[in-house]
Motif scaffolding. Structure first.
Motif, PDB file in Angstrom:
ATOM      1  N   PRO A 457       0.834  -1.203   0.000  1.00 43.49           N
ATOM      2  CA  PRO A 457       0.000   0.000   0.000  1.00 43.49           C
ATOM      3  C   PRO A 457       0.867   1.251   0.000  1.00 43.49           C
ATOM      4  N   THR A 458       0.286   2.341  -0.381  1.00 42.43           N
ATOM      5  CA  THR A 458       1.017   3.604  -0.340  1.00 42.43           C
ATOM      6  C   THR A 458       0.901   4.221   1.042  1.00 42.43           C
ATOM      7  N   ALA A 459       1.899   4.994   1.410  1.00 42.29           N
ATOM      8  CA  ALA A 459       1.896   5.653   2.718  1.00 42.29           C
ATOM      9  C   ALA A 459       0.798   6.694   2.828  1.00 42.29           C
ATOM     10  N   THR A 460       0.341   7.181   1.676  1.00 39.67           N
ATOM     11  CA  THR A 460      -0.695   8.222   1.650  1.00 39.67           C
ATOM     12  C   THR A 460      -2.097   7.654   1.541  1.00 39.67           C
ATOM     13  N   GLY A 461      -2.199   6.350   1.267  1.00 35.97           N
ATOM     14  CA  GLY A 461      -3.510   5.749   1.071  1.00 35.97           C
ATOM     15  C   GLY A 461      -4.013   5.858  -0.357  1.00 35.97           C
ATOM     16  N   GLU A 462      -3.232   6.487  -1.245  1.00 39.13           N
ATOM     17  CA  GLU A 462      -3.629   6.601  -2.646  1.00 39.13           C
ATOM     18  C   GLU A 462      -3.640   5.224  -3.318  1.00 39.13           C
ATOM     19  N   ILE A 463      -4.520   5.078  -4.295  1.00 36.66           N
ATOM     20  CA  ILE A 463      -4.583   3.863  -5.086  1.00 36.66           C
ATOM     21  C   ILE A 463      -3.829   4.115  -6.390  1.00 36.66           C
ATOM     22  N   ILE A 464      -2.796   3.305  -6.655  1.00 36.30           N
ATOM     23  CA  ILE A 464      -1.943   3.513  -7.818  1.00 36.30           C
ATOM     24  C   ILE A 464      -2.156   2.379  -8.818  1.00 36.30           C
ATOM     25  N   GLY A 465      -2.453   2.752 -10.049  1.00 35.71           N
ATOM     26  CA  GLY A 465      -2.518   1.801 -11.147  1.00 35.71           C
ATOM     27  C   GLY A 465      -1.406   2.109 -12.136  1.00 35.71           C
ATOM     28  N   VAL A 466      -0.838   1.084 -12.738  1.00 31.99           N
ATOM     29  CA  VAL A 466       0.271   1.268 -13.687  1.00 31.99           C
ATOM     30  C   VAL A 466      -0.113   0.596 -14.994  1.00 31.99           C
ATOM     31  N   TYR A 467       0.111   1.302 -16.094  1.00 33.42           N
ATOM     32  CA  TYR A 467      -0.318   0.821 -17.406  1.00 33.42           C
ATOM     33  C   TYR A 467       0.753   1.126 -18.442  1.00 33.42           C
ATOM     34  N   GLN A 468       1.033   0.157 -19.326  1.00 28.99           N
ATOM     35  CA  GLN A 468       1.936   0.372 -20.454  1.00 28.99           C
ATOM     36  C   GLN A 468       1.240  -0.114 -21.721  1.00 28.99           C
ATOM     37  N   PRO A 469       1.005   0.766 -22.690  1.00 27.35           N
ATOM     38  CA  PRO A 469       0.279   0.360 -23.898  1.00 27.35           C
ATOM     39  C   PRO A 469       1.017  -0.677 -24.739  1.00 27.35           C
ATOM     40  N   SER A 470       2.335  -0.512 -24.911  1.00 31.27           N
ATOM     41  CA  SER A 470       3.082  -1.438 -25.765  1.00 31.27           C
ATOM     42  C   SER A 470       4.518  -1.540 -25.280  1.00 31.27           C
ATOM     43  N   HIS A 471       5.193  -2.595 -25.704  1.00 34.91           N
ATOM     44  CA  HIS A 471       6.631  -2.734 -25.430  1.00 34.91           C
ATOM     45  C   HIS A 471       7.233  -3.473 -26.630  1.00 34.91           C
ATOM     46  N   GLU A 472       7.725  -2.689 -27.580  1.00 37.91           N
ATOM     47  CA  GLU A 472       8.157  -3.215 -28.874  1.00 37.91           C
ATOM     48  C   GLU A 472       9.533  -3.869 -28.846  1.00 37.91           C
ATOM     49  N   GLY A 473      10.271  -3.675 -27.774  1.00 40.81           N
ATOM     50  CA  GLY A 473      11.583  -4.305 -27.673  1.00 40.81           C
ATOM     51  C   GLY A 473      12.708  -3.464 -28.239  1.00 40.81           C
ATOM     52  N   PHE A 474      12.524  -2.969 -29.450  1.00 40.61           N
ATOM     53  CA  PHE A 474      13.528  -2.121 -30.089  1.00 40.61           C
ATOM     54  C   PHE A 474      12.829  -1.214 -31.091  1.00 40.61           C
ATOM     55  N   GLU A 475      13.486  -0.105 -31.418  1.00 41.49           N
ATOM     56  CA  GLU A 475      12.889   0.863 -32.338  1.00 41.49           C
ATOM     57  C   GLU A 475      12.833   0.289 -33.744  1.00 41.49           C
ATOM     58  N   GLN A 476      11.673   0.408 -34.370  1.00 42.62           N
ATOM     59  CA  GLN A 476      11.442  -0.139 -35.706  1.00 42.62           C
ATOM     60  C   GLN A 476      10.968   0.968 -36.642  1.00 42.62           C
ATOM     61  N   THR A 477      11.853   1.929 -36.884  1.00 38.59           N
ATOM     62  CA  THR A 477      11.522   3.080 -37.715  1.00 38.59           C
ATOM     63  C   THR A 477      11.075   2.627 -39.096  1.00 38.59           C
ATOM     64  N   GLY A 478       9.933   3.151 -39.540  1.00 38.10           N
ATOM     65  CA  GLY A 478       9.425   2.833 -40.866  1.00 38.10           C
ATOM     66  C   GLY A 478       8.389   1.730 -40.879  1.00 38.10           C
ATOM     67  N   LYS A 479       8.226   1.004 -39.781  1.00 38.10           N
ATOM     68  CA  LYS A 479       7.216  -0.047 -39.706  1.00 38.10           C
ATOM     69  C   LYS A 479       5.896   0.585 -39.303  1.00 38.10           C
ATOM     70  N   GLU A 480       4.862   0.352 -40.104  1.00 37.24           N
ATOM     71  CA  GLU A 480       3.604   1.087 -39.945  1.00 37.24           C
ATOM     72  C   GLU A 480       2.996   0.958 -38.547  1.00 37.24           C
ATOM     73  N   MET A 481       2.751  -0.244 -38.066  1.00 32.97           N
ATOM     74  CA  MET A 481       2.099  -0.395 -36.776  1.00 32.97           C
ATOM     75  C   MET A 481       2.976   0.109 -35.636  1.00 32.97           C
ATOM     76  N   HIS A 482       4.278  -0.052 -35.762  1.00 31.15           N
ATOM     77  CA  HIS A 482       5.203   0.470 -34.749  1.00 31.15           C
ATOM     78  C   HIS A 482       5.073   1.989 -34.655  1.00 31.15           C
ATOM     79  N   GLU A 483       5.027   2.663 -35.804  1.00 29.58           N
ATOM     80  CA  GLU A 483       4.902   4.118 -35.818  1.00 29.58           C
ATOM     81  C   GLU A 483       3.537   4.555 -35.277  1.00 29.58           C
ATOM     82  N   MET A 484       2.495   3.801 -35.589  1.00 31.16           N
ATOM     83  CA  MET A 484       1.162   4.137 -35.085  1.00 31.16           C
ATOM     84  C   MET A 484       1.108   4.025 -33.565  1.00 31.16           C
TER      85      MET A 484
END
Length: 587
Positions: A457-484
């Motif tokens: 728990p947090t010392a303040t009583g706040e509720i913390i959520g953590v979210y990451q939309p994507s994790h591509e591993g490495f930069e893929q410049t020029g790849k359509e979905m990676h750029e999107m």
């Protein structure tokens, strides 16, 4: 809590999503009620009200309330949901369609769909939903565009329509380009941005080139390159900013440093002159000139930032530009543009903030990714925090060292709350909720942060959520979905309340500029030694120009000079010896 105490790799735990709710429709306050209610006995009316009371209570506890939406639309002159058609019918369209589709509007509703006049009505609404819907998600900016900027944007729009692809004047300009002839007083002149580098770099370059086009009365065109049309909607009404595929210079993808048509090479070979007042010393002007403004440009290339050279380049109808830099700060050093830039941007550090919000509207597929993420993870949070992590030298920058520094910065600056490691702290049903949006090519940082706030728990009583939309591993410049995905994450970061960002990252620069944020900037050392302090607050929201020329154009020999000491609105960046624009009043 000392960040170094949290070392152990934590087990995986799923991230829960928020349930989506739908809103009903609202009526104007002035709408006449059915006449039969006034004719019924009072006891029936009272019973009817008592039956409705539970539903009224439920609606009153939702964020935002239905009443808020109705009230927002009833204010005249603010571009609300039910504003008059002459004040912007886009608001009526998006309010009705947004609620009808069952979406939950964000709590921070702005009533200015046109962003203080930056945008204009008249676009096909369905072709680019983000153009006006973005105002529903972003806090209303405290930085208003100047009247002069709005005027120049309208002039630029007219120029783009008059001289853009498909027009008679464009065809004439193309014929002159094919013939190799140059006309100094051409009715239409152009700057063509050649596709190059990663998405953040592209956005900084496009913004810089757009400002340069405004200052020099040129039409801005873009080599579509890697999926530009898949990422950004057209910014100019009734025309396109995309370079047609039949452009006669068919080797634009191979034009780089050292090209014989580059300005630097022609100056070096004395094939073109840059005498005082833009005189050409009798040399014939070419139909086009290539401007190489990337990080590896040479000394002669850098001279384009001198006033004499700018006067010469004004006579060239076609400029091809390749860069991966935000070269806006150096434009402020050119005396010819100084006064105009002061009128356009009285608050100097708002350049990217205004021009970026004008230019960059996510296409519908990207906007769908943004909206789904926002609705699921960010919409109901009392506060949102963005943590953007970019490691350039992964081999020499240990994971734990980076995590420790991010945590130390976030905890010391009260961006994240401390954990309670001794006694469990029970959070009340009314506890404040905070969602942390992590963007990184690596998922390990997200997993460690999520596990921390799941297991303790947090010392303040706040509720913390953590979210990451994507994790591509490495930069893929020029790849359509990676750029999107990258564009969606930049946009989501710009919607957060507080931002912790990595040094030197153009990805982070774009996010903070769009959001008008001054992030905490973390600089990672390639050792296990913790930087002291672990982070520092950005001086301004504007991006950094990493590789400025440092040329004193006023000196006869054009010697080197510290440009960061020339004007109060130019400073060296927090994370490099580069240049950035600041507001002197806030320093």
């Amino acid at each position: 809590m000392d960040a170094r105490r949290i070392r152990k790799q934590q087990p995986y735990s799923p991230v829960s999503t928020h349930e989506l709710e739908s809103e009903g429709t609202c009526r104007p306050e002035s709408e006449e009620r059915p006449s039969f209610l006034s004719k019924r006995p009072a006891v029936i009316l009272g019973t009817f009200i008592l039956m409705l009371l539970p539903f009224i209570v439920v609606l009153s506890n939702r964020s935002p309330s239905l009443a808020m939406l109705c009230k927002a639309g009833s204010v005249e002159g603010t571009g609300g949901f039910e504003a008059k058609a002459k004040q912007g019918s886009e608001n009526d369209y998006f309010a009705s369609s947004y609620i009808a589709e069952g979406n939950l509007p964000p709590k921070n509703i702005t009533r200015d769909m046109l962003l203080g006049g930056l945008l204009v009505p008249g676009f096909d609404k369905g072709s680019c939903l983000s153009r006006y819907q973005s105002a529903l998600y972003r806090k209303e900016s405290p930085h208003l565009p100047s009247p002069h900027l709005l005027e120049r944007l309208r002039i630029q729009e007219a120029l783009q329509k008059k001289c853009g692809p498909g027009t008679k004047l464009y065809r004439q300009a193309i014929e002159r380009l094919k013939s190799g002839t140059s006309t100094e007083n051409s009715e239409c002149n152009y700057v063509v941005v050649l596709s190059y580098s990663g998405l953040g770099n592209k956005m900084l370059t496009l913004t810089s080139a757009f400002l340069y086009a405004i200052l020099t009365n040129r039409v801005l065109l873009i080599d579509p390159g890697a999926h530009i049309a898949d990422l950004f909607c057209e910014p100019f009404p009734n025309t396109t900013w995309l370079l047609p595929p039949d452009f006669p210079i068919d080797h634009v993808s191979s034009i780089f440093k050292g090209d014989p048509r580059s300005y630097g090479e022609m100056l070096k070979g004395k094939l073109i002159g840059n005498a005082v007042n833009g005189a050409t010393n009798g040399s014939q002007l070419p139909p086009y000139v290539y401007l190489h403004l990337s990080h590896d440009y040479g000394d002669f290339d850098k001279l384009i930032y001198c006033e004499d050279d700018q006067r010469l380049l004004r006579k060239v109808p076609w400029l091809l530009l390749r860069s991966n830099q935000y070269f806006v700060p150096t434009l402020f050093l050119i005396p010819e543009y100084e006064q105009e830039l002061g009128r356009l941007f009285p608050k100097k550090d708002t350049v990217f903030h205004h021009l970026g919000r004008y230019l960059f509207h996510p296409t519908n597929p990207v906007w769908g990714m943004i909206v789904r993420s926002y609705q699921a993870y960010l919409a109901k949070a009392d506060e949102t925090v963005g943590i953007q992590i970019r490691i350039f030298d992964k081999k020499n920058t240990p994971f734990q060292h980076v995590l420790d520094q991010i945590l130390t910065c976030s905890l010391e600056e009260k961006v994240l709350p401390n954990l309670s490691l001794h006694e469990p702290v029970a959070s009340s049903t009314h506890a404040k909720s905070k969602v942390v949006l992590v963007t990184s090519l690596d998922s390990a940082y997200f997993e460690r942060l999520r596990s921390m706030y799941w297991e303790h728990p947090t010392a303040t009583g706040e509720i913390i959520g953590v979210y990451q939309p994507s994790h591509e591993g490495f930069e893929q410049t020029g790849k359509e979905m990676h750029e999107m995905k990258a564009w969606a994450e930049i946009y989501l970061l710009s919607l957060t309340d507080t931002l912790v960002s990595s040094s030197w990252s153009t990805f982070g620069y774009a996010a903070r500029g769009l959001g008008g944020l001054k992030p905490w900037i973390v600089t990672y050392k390639t050792t296990n030694q913790m930087a002291n302090p672990p982070c520092r607050r950005a001086m301004s929201m504007d991006p950094c120009f990493h590789f400025p020329p440092f040329v004193d154009c006023r000196a006869r020999a054009k010697s080197s000079v510290d440009q960061g000491a020339l004007f109060p609105y130019l400073r060296h960046c927090e994370d490099s010896w580069g240049l950035k624009l600041v507001d002197p009043a806030e320093q």
